[in-house]
Each structure stands twice: as structure tokens, then as C-alpha cells.
Design an enzyme around this catalytic site. Structure first.
Site, PDB file in Angstrom:
ATOM      1  N   GLU A  86       0.834  -1.215   0.000  1.00 49.39           N
ATOM      2  CA  GLU A  86       0.000   0.000   0.000  1.00 49.39           C
ATOM      3  C   GLU A  86       0.872   1.271   0.000  1.00 49.39           C
ATOM      4  O   GLU A  86       1.886   1.337   0.708  1.00 49.39           O
ATOM      5  CB  GLU A  86      -0.860  -0.041   1.275  1.00 49.39           C
ATOM      6  CG  GLU A  86      -1.863   1.082   1.393  1.00 49.39           C
ATOM      7  CD  GLU A  86      -2.779   0.895   2.616  1.00 49.39           C
ATOM      8  OE1 GLU A  86      -2.533  -0.032   3.424  1.00 49.39           O
ATOM      9  OE2 GLU A  86      -3.746   1.672   2.751  1.00 49.39           O
ATOM     10  N   CYS A 124      -5.872  -3.241   1.730  1.00 50.63           N
ATOM     11  CA  CYS A 124      -5.807  -3.391   3.199  1.00 50.63           C
ATOM     12  C   CYS A 124      -7.179  -3.469   3.889  1.00 50.63           C
ATOM     13  O   CYS A 124      -7.829  -4.488   3.814  1.00 50.63           O
ATOM     14  CB  CYS A 124      -4.934  -2.282   3.784  1.00 50.63           C
ATOM     15  SG  CYS A 124      -4.071  -2.800   5.302  1.00 50.63           S
ATOM     16  N   LYS A 157      -9.219   2.982  -2.664  1.00 54.43           N
ATOM     17  CA  LYS A 157      -9.577   2.276  -1.423  1.00 54.43           C
ATOM     18  C   LYS A 157     -10.928   2.765  -0.908  1.00 54.43           C
ATOM     19  O   LYS A 157     -11.170   3.973  -0.802  1.00 54.43           O
ATOM     20  CB  LYS A 157      -8.490   2.552  -0.377  1.00 54.43           C
ATOM     21  CG  LYS A 157      -8.614   1.750   0.920  1.00 54.43           C
ATOM     22  CD  LYS A 157      -7.390   2.032   1.827  1.00 54.43           C
ATOM     23  CE  LYS A 157      -7.368   1.195   3.082  1.00 54.43           C
ATOM     24  NZ  LYS A 157      -6.151   1.465   3.892  1.00 54.43           N
TER      25      LYS A 157
END
Lengths: 537, 537
Positions: free
Chosen positions: B44, B147, B111
Site C-alpha cells: 500500500e 488493506c 480504497k
């Protein structure tokens, strides 16, 4: 219908729910009996204080706060009360405003706009509300909003659409220089567009690094401020409304910028000492401008009998420094000690002689002097239960021109967010009230006096160059190229920026201090220590 | 169709975009040429490092990061690259994953789940994405997630619904004890429910208080871990997929809990020293268990020639303390100094005699001793450019059993998140690798040796009582009543909790250290200093 609304501009202690509830009850009774108020409006998150930070993650704390609302409803009669509290529903938490009247909840509003920037972390704790809230009271339809809600467009409008004739806004809006003008301008603009009167209640008081300045106000439907409470003072005032329109016209005049900055610093010291139970404050007095200002601030905050100064001369301290420090202590009427640091410096020099054999003198030896002073000051602080105030300014904190555990040692750093040029302005301002800082302290070139004939400009660009660069880099996030394009020399910009970048580790261990700019170090500017970022190559 | 995917478990420096880009290019070329990979997947926010904190608020930094993506696209050929970067669009910022192939952006995912709890502040910086992202590569439909996305239900499902046969997840998932089991369990459960294979790439390395442990893995559609990279090591590995299904079966075995904790601490010291450019580390060696453990950790991290120990006995130091400290230094092969502190203590005692006349001895005198040691250690650190490691543990940090600017002085606190009982376990564990900590150091009662015959239990409950209370109060946010109900004595709970409540000011000035529990002090537990909250009355 007329309606009397009390604005409770209160200074409550974060975390002390029981005391806050008591104070709410007292204030409500006072507003009812002495001011004839129909409603009393308290600041945001009244019950817990603001910001309660990670206390809000404790279930026991949240349950106590929610129970307190029921308790309040039972304890207050004859007046409606608007208080803020962290409302728990299932496993969600809302930043809410509840209206209590004659033992019942009349309405409850959940804050929709949750700030999560700068010093604010509200999305860490709260779920956002999703609707307006309007309740009827004595024939008037009243809408509720909370702080950030009225800084965003749309929420005031929607509340008016939902039927509100009058808005109550509860707030915990922290001070920074010029904030009051920005705050009133934004709220008035929104109110003017929506054409609905608004009551704005702000808390006051110091809470760690934040200062809340009060200055609660009322805006009429035309967007004019028609009432303003005082800045930096606890105050319960009442404003009369007729058919939702304010009829009062009582405007506390605004302080000048320099005066409000000075008062913010005084309030910061006062509340940190009082709320944390210290018996007073001590500080090292060097004869320089920074400690002179901090001494004046401390005395103005606590009174001369609660403040103690310590002169700690070394072989590098000039006579005029000692003379001026004594003059300052005498002018302000504080007790002072004189403790020369040579014995300790000599002891350390001897102890380190073997390890340092063959090495050249460098800042290590300067740091030892500063740290000997730190040990003396902390010993006096520990022995007496007095708070040690550090005297470093924002320019020094920015570039790391300070010694960790030396002059940075202490529990509170009143001027850590005050750039050096502003230190001079505040000193001059203080002298206009009464002459307490010798003129020579203001005019001589600043020096750390840790080496012979040392002055700050040996190591740093002059402050009239450094401070504007720092403001652009630290507060405005400008790039090096932007700063250079604004007229600063590349080498000055490079020097300043690289010092800021490299000294995050020192700032991370600095004591808290009063935030007065739009970006202070601390929770407001969260930089990594370990970082390959270089603002300039 | 077969597909070879490289998992790039990298250790990049936060903020150093240029170096990170170079490292991405090198890794991609290696994966293409040496591993025959078709795609390489990085962690990330690869380009900026994670977490870049408020660097993400700098426009110059963001522009540089966005430009770096274009540069990367031009520099890599013959392999597709998945990298994370802070994607700027208008005045919004997204935490994005971009797929670059043959000079073009094949796909870009934003994200959706932005963590804003614990150590995470992602809502401070980023706007959440609102859609799945699937791209086709060599006949396989691949979905992207980042994530937190795979810790929440719904996002994996939606990505499969959007046509994905295989998921790539890029991560910066910090270590804490037991985290790897939790991480694999949650991901496997989600994968099993959605029946879609998943590639999980995690970064490794220390970044201030956070440790990233790597342990990247691949899960097949049945929710079984079929590949796992090593913990705590940089590693580029390749896994082959056939029609989206992993065919590799290469599982690095997991370390025991105590071994992973030890390695996390070693990595934390190593990366803090290396990434911040220190020449080595020094520490005070007392003959107690804490400094013995820190010395072993430092030597394991940096090698004996980079570590220096300092013995600073006083009149209260027992002979066995000095003997054991010397044994430790010799066993680990580090240089050591012996510098008795009496000369400095005597100097301060004399300097303060007048101010302290008529007062009784208290902790002030103990603190002076600790601060004399702080001055010595900082002088050695300053002179040599070596990082001073503090040796305080989490139990002490919790209850404030430490001296500010004394034993708390230093740049890094390796075991500040290690409770005392775990200190013993880690010491025993280290001795199983080779005997470096004398048995007596482990078995004798712990003492600060700041007064005659002093032991910790004079001031604190025994650690086997204290530590579980602290874990419940600090890490689990349990109330006093819950802790008492779990079987602890009310007076022990009251003592422990009130010490934790009162010592936030010390923790605020402590150096950073390695986070290994589920809640460390620092960014992870944000408590006000000024607080009326009392966990127990």
C-alpha cells in the site's frame, strides 16, 4: 411570542462528568432565577468537556455521560436546557445536542459534519447524523446544529426547510489568531443566505494545547451580529427573541489581535495550572526576551506570589543579562533564586574527560550547560509541586534551536506557538499596560549565551527573514520553490526548511503549549520522525 | 492460462519518493528477469511509504508522488506493476492502487474502507472510493483491493460480482503480538465465503513506532493459505496461478509469539537507527533486567561494534549490579564506560542546598540522580552521533515509574510497549539463543536503585498483579469495576489506575518506541493531559 435565551459560555473540565453536571444545574438555575431565561444553551459536548479524546472510547465513560443526561433532566425545572453529550446507540456514538425540559427530552440532534482535520479527530469517535432537528418551544420552531455544521453549506438551509425559525448552535471552536473574524464572517454569510437568526454558543478555557475563546454571539436573519459575549471570559448572558427575531443589541467590542493573543496565552497558563492542580509556576529567567515574556504572562495568569524565577548564570552569561533578569523579577514582584551552574558543569566536564579525550568542543558542551539548568529547574519544580514553564518560542521549536531536556525541560511551554517576531510584539504590548520588561531586553540581539559572544544569527537567518519562511513552510505548507518565488533567498529557505525537517524528533518530546496560530506543532501537524522527505534538495 | 505473480514484500523509506521509485524499478526488473513474473505487486502507498502522515497534506509532495507514477510507467517494460500511491483528482486525495503495463495505466482502484481508529488517521487525508475495480490481464480477470477493504465484509463480494476471478490486495498492516493469526483468519474467512483466491502483499520494516511484519500470503478459493512469505524480512517471491488458482505451495512457517515479538523489537531498533542515519546506539546499563534486554536487542539489531554501554553507579548501586552489567557488556562484546555519578550529584546537592533548606528528602533527590545519568548519556550521544536508547518498559510508562529527562531521556525507547512480565520472558527467550543475560539479573527483585535498599514493590503492586490490571485498563479499556470483578484487589486496581491517569504528561514527552501490543501509548492512545476523569474514585 417572546423568548429569552441564555448563552452559557462556560469553562468546564474535560472528563469530570459529575462536576460538569453540577455546573450545568447551577448555571441553569441562575439563568432561570436571575436572568428570567426560558432556555439555556451550553457548548458542544458539555457533559464530557471538549475534546475528551480517547476517553470517548471507554464504555464506562460513555455510559456515565449518557446517564448524566437523565440525571440532568430530573434535576432542572422551569427552564429548558440544551446540552451536548456523546450519545450512545447500540455500538455507535454520536456527537449530540439534547433539549431537556420539565423532565423529558424534547429533542435530540446528531451532528452531521464531523471535522477530522487539523486538531480535530471526530471521525475517530463519532458516526455522523443524517437529518435536521427542529422542535417547538413556546410557539417558536427552533432548529439545532453543532459547530462544524454551520461552517459547511447546506445544513443551515436544510434545517430551515425542516421548519426552523431560529437556530441554536453549540460549539467548541478553538482560538487562533484572527479566528473570531473568520468565524463570524462565515456564520453571518450562511445566515444571510438562509435568512434565519442564529444563536452561537462557544465554550471558553484552556485544554492542553487548545484555547477556547468564547465570544458567543447572536446573528439576526439579515446576517448582522446583534449580540456578542466577551472573549476569554466565562459568562452567562441572555438575549430576548420576538417571533424568532433577536431584540437585544449588546455587543462586546473585539480585542485587538495582539491583545487577544496575549489573553489567549494568559488563559492557557492559568487553566493548565489550575485544572492540573499545580501550586504555581517556576521558570528560568535568562535576561532574554523569551523568558521575560513568559514571566509576565505567568504573573498575569497566576499572580506574583504563585510564580518563582530562577537565574542560572554561567561564565558565558553577560552582566546585563543578570541585571535585566533581576529587574524583571523585581518589576513583577516575584521571588527569585540565583544559582550559578558552574559547579555542575565542572563536575560533568570532569566526569566526561576520559570519554571526550581528543575530541573537539561542539554543541555537546553547550547542551551540557542547558541540561544542568534543566536539572536545577526540575528539582525546584519537583520539590515544590510548581509547574516548570519552558520559555522556547515557535521559531526555535521549528528549527530545533533548543536543547532537549535542557531549556526544553518543563511541563508547559506557553510560547511554543509564538514566532520570535511576535514575541517582541507581545513584549512591547505588555509594556504598554505597565513597564515590566527592560527596553534593553527588547533591543539587544538575541543570544542563547551558551558560548562566548554567541548570538542567534550565528546559526540562523535573521528572524525577520526566518519567521516568514517558517510561516509559509509550516503553517501554509508552501513548497520551497513557492517560498523562493515569493522573494526569499534560496540559501535562507534551504537552511530553514532543512532544519524544520530534521528536528521533528525534538518537537515530539516537547511539552504541550498554547496554540495561537492556524497550525501549531503537536496534534495539529503530524509529521513522521523517520522520513526521507526533504522540502528542498 | 498461467500467470506468475510476484509478491514484493519491501521495506521503503517514508517520504523518499525518488528512492522508492528506483527501488520499485529494480524490484520489477528482478521479478521479470530472475523470477519470470508477469505481474509484480507492491504494498500500500508504495511510492510515499506508509504512513506518510501530514506529508500527505503538502501539495508539492502529492504532485511529486503523482508524477512518479507516470515516470514509473515509462521506465518499466515486460512486466505489469501494481503500486500504491496517493492519487490526486481535483482537490480530493484517494488511497489508490494503479496497474501499469507497457507504459499505460491498465486500471486504478481507490480504497473504499478508510481506517480511522487506533494508529490510523486515513480519513484525515483521503476520500473513500465508491466502486470495485477489475481488469483483464492475459485472459485472467483480476480485482484490486487495499488493506482495510478485506477486513470489512462486502468489498470482496462486490469485487467478485464485478467479474474478478482473482484478488490482489496491497497492504500496510502493522504488527502487534498475534496479529498474523488474526489477519490470516479474517482474510481466509472472507475468501472462503466469496470463493475467490487472494494475493496479500504486506510491507515490512520499522517506521517510528510501527513495525510492519511482512508475512505476505496467498489464499486459494477454498480459504486455505497456500503460500506465505517470511516474517520480518524483505523478500520478492513468485506464485504461479492457473486459471486464477494458485498452484504454488511454499509456506514459511510462523515464528512463535515470543520469537516474533523479539524480532519486531530488533527490526524496530535497526530501522530507526538506519533510516535516521545514526552511527550506532548507546545506552545506560544498570545491571537490571530492562537495560540487559535492550542491550541484547540493540546488539542483535546493529552488531556489537555499533553499540556502547555506560555504567553510571551511585552510592545506592549494589556491587552485583555493576558486576552483572560488566558481564552483560562482555558477553555481547560491546565497549563500555564506567562513569560514577557522585561528582554531579554532589554538585547539584550543593547548588540546591539553600533553596532546599528545611525540606525533607523525597523523590526530588532520586530524580536528580536519574537526571545526572541523562546528562551523561546525552553528552555521549551528542558527541558521537549515536542514538541514545532508553530502557523503560510499558509497566513503568503506564504508571509513571520513571524520571522525565532522567532514565526517560533518549531518542528511542525500544521496550516502551513491553510489559515487565514480558521483559522477563524475552530475556529468557534471548538466553535460549545464547546465554547473554546473567541468571541473577533475571531472578533478583527489580529495583531503580535510587535510594537505599529500594525495590519496585515498595511503590507498586507486584508485576504479576500490576501487568494484567494494566492490560485490562490500558489495552482493553475495561472499567475499574470490571477489573475488580475479574478477581483483582480493589486497592491494587485503584493504585494502578490512578497512576496511569495521572502520568499522561510524562508519556507525552517520552521518545517513540516499538509498538508490539494491540494498544501502545502514542498515536494509538490519545488521552488528554488535563483531565478530570478518574477511572476509580
Amino acid at each position: 411570542m417572546t423568548l429569552k435565551i441564555a448563552l452559557a459560555q462556560t469553562n468546564f473540565l474535560v472528563g469530570n462528568i459529575a462536576a460538569n453536571v453540577d455546573n450545568i444545574i447551577k448555571a441553569a438555575n441562575y439563568a432561570r432565577d436571575e436572568l428570567g431565561a426560558d432556555i439555556i444553551v451550553f457548548p458542544e459536548l458539555t457533559i464530557t468537556g471538549y475534546p475528551a479524546e480517547d476517553l470517548l472510547l471507554r464504555i464506562d465513560f460513555i455510559i456515565e455521560a449518557n446517564n448524566a443526561v437523565y440525571q440532568l433532566a430530573d434535576c432542572i425545572a422551569g427552564i429548558a436546557v440544551v446540552v451536548g453529550f456523546p450519545e450512545r446507540e447500540g455500538n455507535k456514538l454520536y456527537n449530540s445536542a439534547v433539549v431537556l425540559h420539565q423532565g423529558v427530552k424534547l429533542a435530540c440532534y446528531r451532528k452531521q459534519a464531523l471535522p477530522n482535520y487539523g486538531v480535530f479527530d471526530e471521525q475517530r469517535y463519532f458516526t455522523a447524523g443524517d437529518r435536521s432537528c427542529v422542535f417547538e418551544f413556546n410557539g417558536t420552531f427552533i432548529g439545532l446544529t453543532i459547530c462544524e455544521d454551520v461552517w459547511k453549506s447546506g445544513i443551515i438551509d436544510a434545517t430551515k426547510q425542516a421548519g426552523a425559525e431560529l437556530l441554536l448552535t453549540i460549539n467548541a471552536s478553538p482560538f487562533n489568531s484572527g479566528k473570531i473574524h473568520q468565524r463570524e464572517a462565515i456564520v453571518c454569510q450562511q445566515v444571510k443566505a438562509a435568512q434565519i437568526p442564529l444563536v452561537y454558543v462557544n465554550q471558553i478555557g484552556g485544554q492542553d494545547e487548545l484555547i477556547f475563546d468564547g465570544a458567543s454571539f447572536v446573528v439576526d436573519a439579515q446576517g448582522r451580529v446583534v449580540f456578542r459575549a466577551e472573549e476569554f471570559k466565562e459568562q452567562i448572558s441572555v438575549v430576548e427573541f420576538d417571533g424568532g427575531n433577536p431584540v437585544a443589541h449588546d455587543l462586546a467590542s473585539l480585542y485587538s489581535e495582539i491583545s487577544s493573543e496575549y489573553q489567549a496565552l494568559v488563559l492557557g497558563i492559568k487553566d493548565y495550572v489550575r485544572k492540573n492542580g499545580f501550586k504555581g509556576a517556576i521558570l528560568g529567567l535568562s535576561g532574554g526576551i523569551d523568558s521575560a515574556l513568559v514571566l509576565a504572562l505567568a504573573v498575569d495568569a497566576l499572580g506574583p506570589d504563585k510564580v518563582e524565577a530562577v537565574l542560572m548564570p554561567s561564565r558565558y552569561t553577560q552582566d546585563m543579562s543578570n541585571e535585566d533578569a533581576v529587574l524583571e523579577a523585581k518589576a513583577l514582584g516575584v521571588k527569585y533564586h540565583i544559582i550559578p551552574i558552574e559547579p555542575a558543569v565542572n563536575a560533568f566536564t570532569g566526569m566526561l574527560a576520559e570519554a571526550f579525550a581528543g575530541t573537539a568542543k561542539d554543541t555537546t558542551e553547550e547542551n551540557i550547560q542547558a541540561r544542568c539548568r534543566g536539572v536545577i529547574l526540575m528539582a525546584l519544580s519537583n520539590k515544590q509541586g510548581k509547574l516548570l514553564l519552558t520559555t522556547g518560542n515557535k521559531s526555535e521549536m521549528s528549527v530545533g534551536y533548543a536543547t532537549l531536556y535542557g531549556d526544553m525541560a518543563g511541563g508547559f511551554a506557553p510560547i511554543k506557538d509564538v514566532p520570535k517576531l511576535l514575541v517582541y510584539q507581545l513584549a512591547n504590548y505588555r509594556n504598554t499596560l505597565s513597564a515590566v520588561i527592560p527596553e534593553r531586553v527588547i533591543t539587544r540581539p538575541p543570544s542563547a549565551e551558551l558560548a562566548r559572544d554567541q548570538i542567534d544569527e550565528d546559526s540562523l537567518p535573521p528572524y525577520d527573514v526566518l519567521d516568514p519562511i517558517l510561516e509559509r513552510y509550516v503553517e501554509l505548507d508552501q513548497s520551497a520553490e513557492e517560498i523562493i518565488a515569493a522573494g526569499f533567498r534560496r540559501e535562507d529557505v534551504a537552511r530553514a526548511i532543512s532544519l524544520v525537517d530534521r528536528n521533528e524528533y525534538k518537537r515530539r518530546q516537547s511539552p504541550p503549549g498554547v496554540r495561537i496560530t492556524s497550525r501549531a506543532f503537536g496534534r495539529d501537524r503530524r509529521y513522521p520522525i523517520t522520513s526521507g522527505y526533504r522540502g528542498i534538495s
